[in-house]
Design a protein around this motif. Structure first.
Motif, PDB file in Angstrom:
ATOM      1  N   ILE A   1       0.826  -1.207   0.000  1.00 52.19           N
ATOM      2  CA  ILE A   1       0.000   0.000   0.000  1.00 52.19           C
ATOM      3  C   ILE A   1       0.859   1.256   0.000  1.00 52.19           C
ATOM      4  O   ILE A   1       1.978   1.273   0.510  1.00 52.19           O
ATOM      5  N   GLU A   2       0.348   2.280  -0.609  1.00 55.50           N
ATOM      6  CA  GLU A   2       1.036   3.571  -0.644  1.00 55.50           C
ATOM      7  C   GLU A   2       0.548   4.448   0.509  1.00 55.50           C
ATOM      8  O   GLU A   2       1.292   5.214   1.081  1.00 55.50           O
ATOM      9  N   GLU A   3      -0.723   4.333   0.814  1.00 54.61           N
ATOM     10  CA  GLU A   3      -1.334   5.114   1.885  1.00 54.61           C
ATOM     11  C   GLU A   3      -1.839   4.112   2.919  1.00 54.61           C
ATOM     12  O   GLU A   3      -2.231   3.007   2.560  1.00 54.61           O
ATOM     13  N   PRO A   4      -1.884   4.495   4.180  1.00 52.04           N
ATOM     14  CA  PRO A   4      -2.450   3.576   5.165  1.00 52.04           C
ATOM     15  C   PRO A   4      -3.850   3.126   4.744  1.00 52.04           C
ATOM     16  O   PRO A   4      -4.670   3.942   4.345  1.00 52.04           O
ATOM     17  N   ALA A   5      -4.098   1.827   4.785  1.00 56.64           N
ATOM     18  CA  ALA A   5      -5.384   1.280   4.362  1.00 56.64           C
ATOM     19  C   ALA A   5      -6.088   0.690   5.570  1.00 56.64           C
ATOM     20  O   ALA A   5      -5.452   0.304   6.542  1.00 56.64           O
ATOM     21  N   PHE A   6      -7.397   0.644   5.487  1.00 54.98           N
ATOM     22  CA  PHE A   6      -8.151   0.171   6.644  1.00 54.98           C
ATOM     23  C   PHE A   6      -9.049  -1.009   6.341  1.00 54.98           C
ATOM     24  O   PHE A   6      -9.756  -1.487   7.203  1.00 54.98           O
ATOM     25  N   SER A   7      -9.021  -1.464   5.095  1.00 56.83           N
ATOM     26  CA  SER A   7      -9.807  -2.658   4.794  1.00 56.83           C
ATOM     27  C   SER A   7      -9.109  -3.471   3.716  1.00 56.83           C
ATOM     28  O   SER A   7      -8.341  -2.945   2.909  1.00 56.83           O
ATOM     29  N   CYS A   8      -9.398  -4.767   3.721  1.00 54.63           N
ATOM     30  CA  CYS A   8      -8.776  -5.675   2.767  1.00 54.63           C
ATOM     31  C   CYS A   8      -9.245  -5.356   1.353  1.00 54.63           C
ATOM     32  O   CYS A   8     -10.420  -5.149   1.105  1.00 54.63           O
TER      33      CYS A   8
ATOM     34  N   ILE B   1      -7.228  -6.085   9.368  1.00 57.21           N
ATOM     35  CA  ILE B   1      -5.963  -6.242   8.668  1.00 57.21           C
ATOM     36  C   ILE B   1      -4.800  -5.833   9.562  1.00 57.21           C
ATOM     37  O   ILE B   1      -4.972  -5.147  10.567  1.00 57.21           O
ATOM     38  N   GLU B   2      -3.634  -6.272   9.164  1.00 55.08           N
ATOM     39  CA  GLU B   2      -2.433  -6.039   9.943  1.00 55.08           C
ATOM     40  C   GLU B   2      -1.349  -5.540   8.993  1.00 55.08           C
ATOM     41  O   GLU B   2      -1.241  -6.026   7.874  1.00 55.08           O
ATOM     42  N   LEU B   3      -0.525  -4.591   9.444  1.00 55.19           N
ATOM     43  CA  LEU B   3       0.588  -4.158   8.606  1.00 55.19           C
ATOM     44  C   LEU B   3       1.768  -5.065   8.921  1.00 55.19           C
ATOM     45  O   LEU B   3       2.227  -5.117  10.066  1.00 55.19           O
TER      46      LEU B   3
END
Ligand SMILES: [Zn+2]
Length: 120
Positions: A83-90, A98-100
């Motif tokens: 991901i380029e930007e923080p994501a909050f869903s799959c 989800i987990e980073l």
């Protein structure tokens, strides 16, 4: 700005990595991996390193920073993506669980030491 403290820490580790029997050894470069989410500004860290290193035994060493992309993993379906930007869903199943799994690292990958005894 915590980059200066970090730069000093990296320099300490690099100095400690010189084998005791290599008295003339010179650290040529320190290779670092920094995750894009580690809150480190590479340019700023490099600047601090360059300033701080002048006062040390490893004067002249170069800091190389490799940026590691942010990889997320869905805990529901196991899907992984960058991901380029923080994501909050799959991206695949839309789960919010989800987990980073990478992107926060700050690791010294290698330190290149040159033994100058042969050259001089
Ligand atoms: Zn999923």
């Amino acid at each position: 700005m915590h980059e200066m403290g970090l730069a000093l820490e990296i320099i300490d580790i690099a100095v400690a990595s010189i084998p005791a029997e290599m008295e003339a050894a010179r650290v040529e470069s320190v290779n670092l991996r920094v995750g894009k989410l580690s809150a480190i500004v590479p340019e700023s860290l490099k600047f601090c390193f360059d300033v701080a290193v002048k006062e040390t035994r490893i004067n002249g060493a170069e800091l190389n920073i490799e940026q590691v992309p942010v990889v997320a993993m869905c805990k529901v379906c196991g899907f992984q993506w960058t991901i380029e930007e923080p994501a909050f869903s799959c991206k695949k199943c839309k789960s919010g669980d989800i987990e980073l799994i990478s992107g926060k690292e700050l690791d010294i990958v290698s330190i290149e030491v040159i033994d100058k005894d042969d050259a001089e």
